[in-house]
Every structure is written in C-alpha cells, then in structure tokens.
Design a protein around this motif. Structure first.
Motif, PDB file in Angstrom:
ATOM      1  N   GLN A 103      43.036 -81.482   0.156  1.00 53.03           N
ATOM      2  CA  GLN A 103      42.725 -81.704  -1.253  1.00 53.03           C
ATOM      3  C   GLN A 103      41.425 -81.022  -1.672  1.00 53.03           C
ATOM      4  O   GLN A 103      41.322 -80.453  -2.758  1.00 53.03           O
ATOM      5  CB  GLN A 103      42.634 -83.202  -1.524  1.00 53.03           C
ATOM      6  CG  GLN A 103      42.323 -83.558  -2.979  1.00 53.03           C
ATOM      7  CD  GLN A 103      42.496 -85.039  -3.254  1.00 53.03           C
ATOM      8  OE1 GLN A 103      43.324 -85.696  -2.627  1.00 53.03           O
ATOM      9  NE2 GLN A 103      41.729 -85.564  -4.188  1.00 53.03           N
ATOM     10  N   TRP A 104      40.410 -81.072  -0.791  1.00 56.26           N
ATOM     11  CA  TRP A 104      39.100 -80.513  -1.142  1.00 56.26           C
ATOM     12  C   TRP A 104      38.998 -79.020  -0.854  1.00 56.26           C
ATOM     13  O   TRP A 104      38.315 -78.296  -1.571  1.00 56.26           O
ATOM     14  CB  TRP A 104      38.012 -81.229  -0.356  1.00 56.26           C
ATOM     15  CG  TRP A 104      37.788 -82.658  -0.739  1.00 56.26           C
ATOM     16  CD1 TRP A 104      38.020 -83.221  -1.966  1.00 56.26           C
ATOM     17  CD2 TRP A 104      37.295 -83.704   0.105  1.00 56.26           C
ATOM     18  NE1 TRP A 104      37.696 -84.555  -1.947  1.00 56.26           N
ATOM     19  CE2 TRP A 104      37.239 -84.886  -0.681  1.00 56.26           C
ATOM     20  CE3 TRP A 104      36.881 -83.775   1.427  1.00 56.26           C
ATOM     21  CZ2 TRP A 104      36.799 -86.100  -0.171  1.00 56.26           C
ATOM     22  CZ3 TRP A 104      36.437 -84.969   1.932  1.00 56.26           C
ATOM     23  CH2 TRP A 104      36.403 -86.124   1.141  1.00 56.26           C
ATOM     24  N   GLY A 105      39.634 -78.570   0.238  1.00 59.60           N
ATOM     25  CA  GLY A 105      39.476 -77.191   0.687  1.00 59.60           C
ATOM     26  C   GLY A 105      38.582 -77.128   1.919  1.00 59.60           C
ATOM     27  O   GLY A 105      37.654 -77.932   2.079  1.00 59.60           O
ATOM     28  N   ALA A 106      38.859 -76.161   2.781  1.00 58.62           N
ATOM     29  CA  ALA A 106      38.147 -76.066   4.060  1.00 58.62           C
ATOM     30  C   ALA A 106      36.678 -75.716   3.885  1.00 58.62           C
ATOM     31  O   ALA A 106      35.848 -76.052   4.743  1.00 58.62           O
ATOM     32  CB  ALA A 106      38.822 -75.030   4.965  1.00 58.62           C
ATOM     33  N   GLU A 107      36.308 -75.026   2.806  1.00 57.89           N
ATOM     34  CA  GLU A 107      34.919 -74.615   2.604  1.00 57.89           C
ATOM     35  C   GLU A 107      34.126 -75.633   1.800  1.00 57.89           C
ATOM     36  O   GLU A 107      32.931 -75.442   1.575  1.00 57.89           O
ATOM     37  CB  GLU A 107      34.874 -73.257   1.899  1.00 57.89           C
ATOM     38  CG  GLU A 107      35.465 -72.123   2.713  1.00 57.89           C
ATOM     39  CD  GLU A 107      34.804 -71.993   4.083  1.00 57.89           C
ATOM     40  OE1 GLU A 107      33.565 -72.150   4.150  1.00 57.89           O
ATOM     41  OE2 GLU A 107      35.522 -71.763   5.064  1.00 57.89           O
TER      42      GLU A 107
ATOM     43  N   LEU B 118      41.972 -77.106  11.723  1.00 58.24           N
ATOM     44  CA  LEU B 118      43.288 -77.616  12.089  1.00 58.24           C
ATOM     45  C   LEU B 118      44.161 -77.747  10.851  1.00 58.24           C
ATOM     46  O   LEU B 118      45.371 -77.574  10.897  1.00 58.24           O
ATOM     47  CB  LEU B 118      43.170 -78.975  12.774  1.00 58.24           C
ATOM     48  CG  LEU B 118      42.681 -78.981  14.214  1.00 58.24           C
ATOM     49  CD1 LEU B 118      42.555 -80.408  14.712  1.00 58.24           C
ATOM     50  CD2 LEU B 118      43.606 -78.193  15.106  1.00 58.24           C
ATOM     51  N   ARG B 119      43.519 -78.074   9.729  1.00 55.93           N
ATOM     52  CA  ARG B 119      44.259 -78.180   8.475  1.00 55.93           C
ATOM     53  C   ARG B 119      44.383 -76.821   7.779  1.00 55.93           C
ATOM     54  O   ARG B 119      45.456 -76.431   7.335  1.00 55.93           O
ATOM     55  CB  ARG B 119      43.558 -79.179   7.539  1.00 55.93           C
ATOM     56  CG  ARG B 119      44.171 -79.264   6.143  1.00 55.93           C
ATOM     57  CD  ARG B 119      45.634 -79.691   6.242  1.00 55.93           C
ATOM     58  NE  ARG B 119      46.209 -79.946   4.938  1.00 55.93           N
ATOM     59  CZ  ARG B 119      46.689 -79.012   4.125  1.00 55.93           C
ATOM     60  NH1 ARG B 119      46.609 -77.742   4.458  1.00 55.93           N
ATOM     61  NH2 ARG B 119      47.235 -79.359   2.979  1.00 55.93           N
ATOM     62  N   SER B 120      43.282 -76.072   7.717  1.00 57.72           N
ATOM     63  CA  SER B 120      43.306 -74.835   6.945  1.00 57.72           C
ATOM     64  C   SER B 120      44.205 -73.786   7.582  1.00 57.72           C
ATOM     65  O   SER B 120      44.774 -72.961   6.880  1.00 57.72           O
ATOM     66  CB  SER B 120      41.889 -74.282   6.796  1.00 57.72           C
ATOM     67  OG  SER B 120      41.334 -73.970   8.059  1.00 57.72           O
ATOM     68  N   ARG B 121      44.369 -73.804   8.925  1.00 63.89           N
ATOM     69  CA  ARG B 121      45.230 -72.817   9.565  1.00 63.89           C
ATOM     70  C   ARG B 121      46.702 -73.113   9.320  1.00 63.89           C
ATOM     71  O   ARG B 121      47.557 -72.280   9.570  1.00 63.89           O
ATOM     72  CB  ARG B 121      44.970 -72.793  11.083  1.00 63.89           C
ATOM     73  CG  ARG B 121      43.718 -72.053  11.472  1.00 63.89           C
ATOM     74  CD  ARG B 121      43.761 -71.682  12.944  1.00 63.89           C
ATOM     75  NE  ARG B 121      43.839 -72.840  13.805  1.00 63.89           N
ATOM     76  CZ  ARG B 121      42.786 -73.431  14.358  1.00 63.89           C
ATOM     77  NH1 ARG B 121      41.589 -72.997  14.102  1.00 63.89           N
ATOM     78  NH2 ARG B 121      42.933 -74.480  15.138  1.00 63.89           N
ATOM     79  N   ARG B 122      46.987 -74.341   8.813  1.00 67.32           N
ATOM     80  CA  ARG B 122      48.382 -74.728   8.642  1.00 67.32           C
ATOM     81  C   ARG B 122      48.753 -74.979   7.185  1.00 67.32           C
ATOM     82  O   ARG B 122      49.827 -75.466   6.892  1.00 67.32           O
ATOM     83  CB  ARG B 122      48.654 -75.994   9.465  1.00 67.32           C
ATOM     84  CG  ARG B 122      48.499 -75.707  10.945  1.00 67.32           C
ATOM     85  CD  ARG B 122      48.301 -76.987  11.724  1.00 67.32           C
ATOM     86  NE  ARG B 122      48.197 -76.713  13.122  1.00 67.32           N
ATOM     87  CZ  ARG B 122      47.106 -76.271  13.721  1.00 67.32           C
ATOM     88  NH1 ARG B 122      46.008 -76.037  13.044  1.00 67.32           N
ATOM     89  NH2 ARG B 122      47.094 -76.041  15.021  1.00 67.32           N
TER      90      ARG B 122
ATOM     91  N   GLY C 125      32.595 -83.355  -6.308  1.00 74.62           N
ATOM     92  CA  GLY C 125      32.358 -82.043  -5.713  1.00 74.62           C
ATOM     93  C   GLY C 125      30.907 -81.785  -5.393  1.00 74.62           C
ATOM     94  O   GLY C 125      30.588 -81.034  -4.470  1.00 74.62           O
ATOM     95  N   GLN C 126      30.001 -82.406  -6.160  1.00 76.16           N
ATOM     96  CA  GLN C 126      28.578 -82.190  -5.950  1.00 76.16           C
ATOM     97  C   GLN C 126      28.007 -83.070  -4.840  1.00 76.16           C
ATOM     98  O   GLN C 126      26.834 -82.904  -4.459  1.00 76.16           O
ATOM     99  CB  GLN C 126      27.803 -82.457  -7.254  1.00 76.16           C
ATOM    100  CG  GLN C 126      27.642 -83.926  -7.617  1.00 76.16           C
ATOM    101  CD  GLN C 126      28.908 -84.552  -8.205  1.00 76.16           C
ATOM    102  OE1 GLN C 126      29.929 -83.866  -8.354  1.00 76.16           O
ATOM    103  NE2 GLN C 126      28.840 -85.831  -8.524  1.00 76.16           N
ATOM    104  N   ASP C 127      28.793 -83.998  -4.322  1.00 73.70           N
ATOM    105  CA  ASP C 127      28.278 -84.946  -3.343  1.00 73.70           C
ATOM    106  C   ASP C 127      28.239 -84.388  -1.920  1.00 73.70           C
ATOM    107  O   ASP C 127      27.493 -84.902  -1.080  1.00 73.70           O
ATOM    108  CB  ASP C 127      29.129 -86.223  -3.335  1.00 73.70           C
ATOM    109  CG  ASP C 127      28.988 -87.013  -4.622  1.00 73.70           C
ATOM    110  OD1 ASP C 127      27.895 -86.975  -5.208  1.00 73.70           O
ATOM    111  OD2 ASP C 127      29.972 -87.649  -5.050  1.00 73.70           O
ATOM    112  N   GLY C 128      29.042 -83.367  -1.628  1.00 74.09           N
ATOM    113  CA  GLY C 128      29.158 -82.893  -0.255  1.00 74.09           C
ATOM    114  C   GLY C 128      27.840 -82.404   0.321  1.00 74.09           C
ATOM    115  O   GLY C 128      27.443 -82.798   1.431  1.00 74.09           O
TER     116      GLY C 128
END
Length: 570
Positions: free
Chosen positions: A228-232, A267-271, A178-181
């Motif tokens: 898996q990670w989340g859009a944000e 595209l993923r988060s809206r669906r 999570g800290q790598d992004g």
C-alpha cells in the motif's frame, strides 16, 4: 542501586484565609514530598494515586511531621492499589502499571480496539494523551511516546508486537500519514535507508532462509502495508526494521540492519508484479490455511520465463512460511514466556552483575563487529553457560528471563576484543593447532601464555588482527588443542576473561559474585534484581558492578538492581 523514585503532583488544592498561608502550605508540602519515603509499589512499577486528602496543615508544622503523615496515607493507599487492567480498577483510589511503557501500550491497545478509555488514571499515566483525541491521532501520539522512552526503537517494536497479537496492528499502521515515516525513523534512532543509502550498482541479496522463517509471522502484515505504501516509503522501512527488532531487540546493534530491512521490504516489492503472491499470502488474523488447490493456482502466462519461474518458486516458499505461521500461531502463542507479576526467588541473583563486566571487556563493540553473534543472542547464551557451571536448574527464574536462541553453527571462527591483549591475556602468545580435521582445513587457536584463554580461532591464513597481535607481543608454538566445537571455545574464552577480570579488578571470584540469593522480576523489556540491603558488598560497589546498567541495547533489556531492607526474611 535503585534510583530515587520520581514524584509528580498534577493538581494541588489548598484553602486558607490568606494568600500568604496558601504559599506557606505549598512550600511545606513540597518540602515534605521531597523528604517523604514513598511506599514501595514494586520494582519498576508506575504507581498512580487518584487523590491524597491530607487534612488540616498548621502554619507552624515542620516539613518532617507532614512527611510522616504523607507516608502513612500513601502506605494505606498503596496497599489498595491494583493493576490498571484488573476488574474494578476504575473505582480504586490507586492503580499501578508494571512500567511506564506498559501504560502506553495498554492505552494504545484500548484505543485501537475502540475500548473504553474513560477511566480516571489514563490521562495521569500518559500525559501527552487526551480523551478528546481522534483515534488516529491518539495512536500516533502513543507511538511517539513509546519511541521517546529510553528503549527507543525497541519500545516501538514491543508496542507493535502487542498490537499485532491483539489483532490491532492495522489500526496503528493505518493512522500513519505519508509524512510520519521519516519522523518515526528519527525517533527510533534508525537511519533513513533510501535507495541512495547503498553504493551505485549495489545488488540487494535475498533474505536468508533463517531470517525468512524468523520473520514469517510478520510477512502478511509487512507485505500488505508495503504494497500500500510502496517499497521506498519511509513507513515501509520503519515497519520492516521494527518487525526485525520485535523478534530480536539486539539487532539494534547490528550494522547490517539496514540491509536486512531492505531485504524484508523487497520480499514484497520483488513480487508486486505477480498476482500469484496475492493469492498465496493469508490476511492478518486469518484462522484457516489456504486450500491446497488455491496455493497451486497458476496466474502466470502459459510459457513462463526462467526468471518468472524462479520468482514464483520464491513466492511459494514465502507463502508457505506465512501459511505455516498461521497454522502454528496458536501453539506459538501458548509457548510464549509467561511473565510473573511478583518477584521470584533465585540463588543466582548475581549473574547479572556480569553485564558491567561484559561492557568493560568490550562486548557491545564486539557484537557490532560480529553481528552473527547477535542472531544467536550470544550475551544470553553466555550467561546461561556461566549459570550451568554452578548447577543452576533450568527453571530458575533468572534463567527463565534469558532467551534460549537457536543453536549456533558448529563452525564459528572468532577474534576476541583487542583490549584483552595486555589487560586480561598474558604474553607471549601461544599458537596451537586443533586436534583432528583435514590437512586442507586445519584450525588454529591463538592463546595467551597460560594456554587457558583462547584469543582467536581461524582456518587457513591468519586474519590481519591476529598477525598484528602476534607482532606486538610475540609468539611461540604450543601443543595440540582439543576442542569439541567452535562455539564452546568462544564461550570458554569469554568465561575465562570474565573470571580473570573479576579476580584482578574486583577481587572476587566468579562463584562468589554469581551465587547470591535475590529475587527476580522479569518482563519482556525489563529485568529487575532485588537484594537484601545487608548484601551490599564493598568489593562489588567499588568496582561498579551493582550500579544500574539501565537500557542495554545489545542485551535487549532495561536492567535495574534494588537493595531493600528485610529481603532476607522473605
């Protein structure tokens, strides 16, 4: 010109009867290695030699005599070098990689697929990597090493593309914490595009249909990991941006990259609320298309709302794109460029001398102001157009190294870089109407005094930049202008400007500059041009056209020029 090759000695072992003699031997070898002419491993290649047994060094020897002996030994070892992936490479005294980035990517692919990495040359090729590293740590380390090369984000995109093609992208992405992004975004030189990066009330538009098609191959991977990670999550933003750069490295200069990235993530988060999408998207590496009845499975409630129906239709379209990619993947892989390991001769080696000319004419800034030109890879298209003026065959190696993007739109209004006015363009300016067209859709062209250099094309009211240029220089009416389509006019403008720049500032014609024999070595990220030493020309050198351009983000390649003796006899 070719930069002096770097030389690294990992371990030096000397044996002598006294400490003073050991220090004397080390100094002699250091001086000799600085002055020795190393064997040419090939343009851009990384040559790794396992050991160099020099023998006895006398304290009264000169560094020059030691250098000659080193040259002789290295020539012999260089002739035995094979590519690191060749059979039996582990038993060879020397190996090579096509460039330093290739070494990182090949090692990452081996680590991700849990293949043997025990060969002697891997720790020498990638110094930050160690054999005892766990796989997830090794992959993260190698990704960081790729991002620290001069290509930056494009190196990461190249690495991800190669791993994706090898079915090992999930291993790389699964190693990211999570800290790598945020660290990945910073290493890539990409901003941290959070929701707060956009103005209040900003509504993110849907990803354009053309972009959806171009990124269809990445949709299964992106949607799975964004889910898996989340859009944000910063990792999601890095993955989407990297996929866009993998398809077109020039997008690194696109000011809309943040919006395009957000669109791709959405595209993923809206669906995510609709299980219909999960049933549609194929998994990475799936060989079969989903059955027709599965694609039509309706998991919504019996009476869907209008918004739900629209969402499902968009899901169908995205799923269809992804499924089409799975079906066509084998064909697409077969049509990928086949890069050669050895330079190939070309009669148009000077074509890339036009890259510095483009820089002086403001190409990088102009592309940033006109990102739609990045999408059609305009610099590559422009070089192809110049080569066609001199009847270059389509299979010429230098043309094979250039991208052949999709056709641009027929209507393509433009304004050239402002620095052309006064330097390339000759005033007063001419205002000319393009022949044909409806009364309500008249097209206008602004040219210089000669009428041969188009400076702007527009329809309707003149843009502010055009009105400012007219006010500074003056304007008069010219005759009707005949033009087949807008892109041809834009290409004509840039070719005329480059021709005039070469004449005015380098004293050389376009044909003389472009039509010169050389050898071309092209890879997905690097482009090397090799000329005979006798071809070095004062006009070109004085104007700086054969100085190494290096990494050109707007062109998407590392470009290097080499002058070597004896090339004319090859």
């Amino acid at each position: 010109m070719t930069a002096h090759p770097t030389r690294h000695v990992r371990t030096l072992r000397l044996k002598a009867s006294s400490e003073d003699l050991v220090r004397r031997g080390a100094i002699l070898l250091e001086d000799a290695l600085h002055t020795a002419t190393l064997p040419d491993a090939g343009p851009g290649r990384l040559l790794i030699i396992r050991s160099l047994d020099f023998g006895v060094i006398r304290s009264d020897q000169s560094p020059s005599s030691i250098a000659l002996r080193i040259e002789e030994i290295l020539r012999h070892l260089g002739s035995l070098a094979v590519h690191a992936e060749a059979a039996g490479a582990a038993s060879r005294p020397a190996v090579y990689f096509r460039n330093s980035l290739e070494a990182i990517i090949l090692l990452a692919r081996r680590s991700a697929r849990q293949e043997d990495t025990g060969q002697w040359f891997w720790p020498l090729a990638v110094k930050a990597w160690r054999r005892e590293m766990p796989r997830h740590e090794a992959l993260r380390t190698l990704l960081g090493e790729a991002l620290r090369t001069e290509l930056g984000a494009v190196a990461g995109a190249t690495m991800l593309r190669e791993l994706y093609a090898a079915g090992a992208a999930d291993e790389l992405l699964g190693s990211l914490g999570g800290q790598d992004g945020v660290a990945l975004l910073r290493l890539s030189g990409l901003p941290e595009w959070s929701a707060s990066s956009f103005p209040a009330g900003f509504v993110e538009p849907h990803l354009p249909a053309d972009d959806q098609r171009q990124t269809a191959r990445w949709l299964p991977l992106i949607m799975r990991w964004v889910g898996q990670w989340g859009a944000e999550d910063a990792r999601s933003l890095w993955l989407a941006a990297t996929a866009l750069l993998a398809e077109n490295p020039g997008r690194q200069c696109d000011p809309r990259l943040s919006i395009r990235t957000r669109q791709l993530v959405n595209l993923r988060s809206r669906r995510v609320r609709n299980e219909h999408v999960k049933n549609h998207l194929p998994d990475l590496g799936q060989d079969d298309i989903l059955p027709h009845d599965r694609r039509r499975t309706d998991t919504r409630k019996e009476t869907p709302t209008i918004s739900e129906s629209i969402c499902a239709q968009e899901s169908d379209r995205i799923a269809s794109l992804a499924s089409d990619y799975v079906a066509e993947e084998g064909e697409a892989q077969a049509n990928l460029p086949q890069w050669h390991d050895h330079p190939r001769p070309s009669e148009f080696g000077g074509l890339l001398f036009l890259l510095p000319v483009m820089v002086r004419l403001g190409m990088p800034e102009w592309l940033g102001a006109n990102p739609e030109m990045i999408e059609i890879e305009f610099p590559h298209r422009l070089l192809r157009c110049v080569a066609s003026l001199f009847a270059a065959p389509d299979d010429d190696p230098i043309l094979s190294a250039l991208s052949a993007a999709s056709l641009p739109p027929r209507r393509c209004e433009f304004i050239v870089p402002v620095q052309w006015i006064g330097r390339i363009a000759i005033g007063p300016l001419l205002l000319r109407r393009i022949k044909g067209g409806d009364e309500d859709d008249r097209a206008w062209v602004l040219c210089d005094k000669t009428g041969l250099l188009p400076l702007a094309l527009w329809r309707g009211r003149a843009p502010l930049a055009v009105r400012e240029a007219i006010g500074a220089i003056g304007l008069r009416r010219g005759p009707l202008f005949e033009c087949d389509d807008d892109p041809d006019l834009l290409l004509r403008a840039w070719i005329t400007a480059m021709r005039r720049w070469c004449r005015r500032y380098a004293g050389i014609g376009l044909r003389q500059l472009v039509c010169r024999p050389g050898r071309v070595l092209a890879k997905s990220t690097h482009l090397d041009l090799i000329f005979d030493l006798n071809q070095a020309e004062m006009r070109i050198r004085r104007s700086g056209l054969d100085l190494n351009p290096g990494w050109l983000p707007w062109f998407g390649r590392v470009v290097t020029f080499h002058y070597l003796p004896g090339e004319s006899t090859l």
